[in-house]
Scaffold this motif. Structure first.
Motif, PDB file in Angstrom:
ATOM      1  N   UNK A 106       0.831  -1.213   0.000  1.00  0.00           N
ATOM      2  CA  UNK A 106       0.000   0.000   0.000  1.00  0.00           C
ATOM      3  C   UNK A 106       0.862   1.259   0.000  1.00  0.00           C
ATOM      4  N   UNK A 107       1.911   1.258   0.832  1.00  0.00           N
ATOM      5  CA  UNK A 107       2.808   2.413   0.904  1.00  0.00           C
ATOM      6  C   UNK A 107       3.555   2.594  -0.411  1.00  0.00           C
ATOM      7  N   UNK A 108       3.993   1.495  -1.025  1.00  0.00           N
ATOM      8  CA  UNK A 108       4.771   1.556  -2.263  1.00  0.00           C
ATOM      9  C   UNK A 108       3.957   2.093  -3.441  1.00  0.00           C
ATOM     10  N   UNK A 109       2.645   2.013  -3.337  1.00  0.00           N
ATOM     11  CA  UNK A 109       1.789   2.458  -4.446  1.00  0.00           C
ATOM     12  C   UNK A 109       2.030   3.926  -4.774  1.00  0.00           C
ATOM     13  N   UNK A 110       2.294   4.751  -3.761  1.00  0.00           N
ATOM     14  CA  UNK A 110       2.521   6.175  -3.996  1.00  0.00           C
ATOM     15  C   UNK A 110       3.803   6.431  -4.778  1.00  0.00           C
ATOM     16  N   UNK A 111       4.778   5.533  -4.633  1.00  0.00           N
ATOM     17  CA  UNK A 111       6.040   5.722  -5.348  1.00  0.00           C
ATOM     18  C   UNK A 111       5.941   5.244  -6.789  1.00  0.00           C
ATOM     19  N   UNK A 112       5.299   4.107  -6.993  1.00  0.00           N
ATOM     20  CA  UNK A 112       5.303   3.493  -8.325  1.00  0.00           C
ATOM     21  C   UNK A 112       4.011   3.725  -9.119  1.00  0.00           C
ATOM     22  N   UNK A 113       2.958   4.159  -8.441  1.00  0.00           N
ATOM     23  CA  UNK A 113       1.687   4.351  -9.127  1.00  0.00           C
ATOM     24  C   UNK A 113       0.854   3.084  -9.180  1.00  0.00           C
ATOM     25  N   UNK A 114       1.353   2.009  -8.612  1.00  0.00           N
ATOM     26  CA  UNK A 114       0.634   0.732  -8.549  1.00  0.00           C
ATOM     27  C   UNK A 114       1.172  -0.051  -7.355  1.00  0.00           C
TER      28      UNK A 114
END
Length: 493
Positions: A147-155
């Motif tokens: 969930x946190x990584x979604x902001x960095x990668x867009x997915x």
């Protein structure tokens, strides 16, 4: 309760972690199981609760709540409550734990409790080094990190494969687009690992194939790599051994060791293209690749595959290591005529046995004593057959479901028999069964072995057929029924 906080309780009776609350922990019962009263002085750590939380500052926090008991002269003299914490700050790329030894990348092996004697200076540091981090806890932590990584990668980065403790959490934290890249860190080396991370490549599998010199990877290799990164190491090793048929190579997939060496601890030399092992007998891995290519100059891949598979399920004996040393030192792969033709045939047909070693030694000693080594004096390794111990709940797994029989191995000898029947590496799980880290179950249909199953913490982590092939829908259906009856988690497609 915070919706982003999940709590897992330790069920000491079944030795599992679960989200539903358990009965009050019986400390006396647990201490008796640990045999702590035999010591004059001990520090005992009992795990009670794991919590996993995605905090407002986007840090994923894992906490183990424990009871620290001091045992003196057969009674509890002091009780303290401890919190052991792991913080995963994905945005700032910082993972830290307290005590710091909690995030040491070590094989985890205790759940019910840990006992430190009076001679241990820092017992808490030692206990946190080896505490088991449940699969369920790691699963939840990785989901929060996605969930946190979604902001960095867009997915949300995908996560396939089975989580087995801290190592998989670190792998996703370090390399969220491909956690398998971290798992191969020791294999490819720090420099190659860092360069691939910095490149930000979305297809690390393709980059790894370039590094390993795999120009046209078989289509099935990518799927095998995703499910288990060790499969890529096995592919390279067997390619260096001279194998080319992917249908034969696949028979070696889905294992963690070869000849007793952990696959993820082997090293790939990108100059020579060889797989090596850094140890006093590490040359045996490299030498075996040369030996195997020589075997393939006399026999087909199909003809020797079963023998290589059987050999690779066991550790190299002293005789095997020394045979390989003499074979390479004498360059027998190019000078077969140096030794008696009978010994050449025995090397081809019997392999690296004690008897072949002795014959080769005696023959070489006549013409090349410098290679044979006149001071050679090794003894045979003694074979140890261990009888496995199971509790009542584990014994109850032996049952019959719609004509299919489920069995537990009785001892090391029977496990070796299964390994030969299934043509897999299940014999390597001997120590894991003895230590209680895994359960191995065989499924039979009319005395025919059809499925080999591994269970960890009431969860099926592997269920495969002969030669590690995928199971049919019928077999999966039967296993699913059996798993539900025994309250075991089984996720399959």
């Amino acid at each position: 309760m915070n919706a982003n906080r999940r709590i897992f309780y330790y069920n000491y009776e079944d030795d599992i972690w679960q989200e539903s609350k358990c009965n009050e922990n019986n400390v006396e019962y647990r201490l008796k199981k640990l045999n702590v009263y035999d010591n004059d002085y001990s520090t005992v750590y009992l795990p009670m609760i794991w919590s996993v939380e995605l905090r407002e500052n986007r840090i994923v926090e894992l906490i183990l709540y424990t009871k620290a008991l001091t045992i003196e002269n057969g009674s509890i003299s002091n009780t303290q409550y401890k919190e052991w914490t792991i913080d995963c700050d994905f945005d700032n790329h910082i993972m830290q734990g307290w005590p710091v030894s909690l995030i040491r990348n070590t094989k985890r092996n205790w759940r019910n409790g840990y006992v430190c004697g009076a001679n241990i200076a820092f017992p808490e540091l030692l206990a946190t080094t080896y505490v088991d981090i449940p699969v369920t806890v790691i699963d939840v932590a990785i989901e929060y990190l996605r969930d946190v990584a979604k902001d960095r990668f867009g997915f949300r980065p995908s996560y396939l494969g089975n989580a087995h403790g801290l190592n998989n959490l670190i792998a996703f934290f370090e390399s969220p687009l491909d956690p398998n890249l971290y798992m191969l860190k020791d294999v490819i080396g720090e420099k190659n690992y860092t360069n691939m991370l910095r490149s930000g490549c979305f297809d690390t599998y393709r980059e790894l194939c370039k590094l390993f010199g795999i120009e046209k990877p078989p289509s099935s290799l990518r799927k095998a790599y995703v499910m288990k990164p060790e499969n890529l190491v096995i592919y390279i090793f067997l390619r260096n051994c001279g194998f080319a048929d992917i249908n034969i190579i696949r028979r070696f997939f889905y294992r963690e060791e070869i000849f007793g060496y952990p696959l993820l601890k082997l090293h790939y030399d990108d100059i020579t293209g060889q797989i090596t092992q850094n140890s006093h007998s590490g040359y045996a891995i490299s030498y075996f690749q040369r030996f195997c290519r020589w075997l393939l100059s006399h026999r087909s891949e199909k003809a020797i595959a079963s023998r290589i598979l059987r050999w690779s399920n066991e550790k190299f004996s002293h005789a095997a290591i020394d045979t390989l040393r003499m074979f390479i030192a004498a360059e027998l792969y190019e000078n077969e005529e140096l030794i008696n033709i009978t010994i050449v045939h025995r090397l081809i047909n019997e392999g690296l046995t004690q008897e072949v070693h002795d014959a080769l030694f005696e023959d070489l000693y006549i013409i090349r004593p410098d290679i044979a080594d006149p001071f050679h004096n090794r003894k045979k390794l003694e074979y140890k057959n261990t009888t496995y111990s199971y509790n009542d709940k584990e014994i109850s797994l032996e049952t019959t479901i719609e004509g299919y029989d489920f069995f537990l191995p009785k001892d090391t000898k029977e496990l070796q028999k299964w390994s030969n029947k299934f043509h897999n590496c299940v014999a390597c799980y001997d120590s894991m069964i003895i230590n209680g880290n895994s359960l191995i179950v065989a499924m039979q249909k009319e005395d025919k072995y059809v499925a080999c199953i591994e269970i960890q913490q009431r969860k099926i982590t592997q269920a495969l057929g002969v030669c590690n092939t995928n199971l049919s829908k019928e077999y999966k259906f039967i296993i699913n029924i059996w798993a539900k009856v025994n309250n075991i988690l089984y996720v399959y497609k």
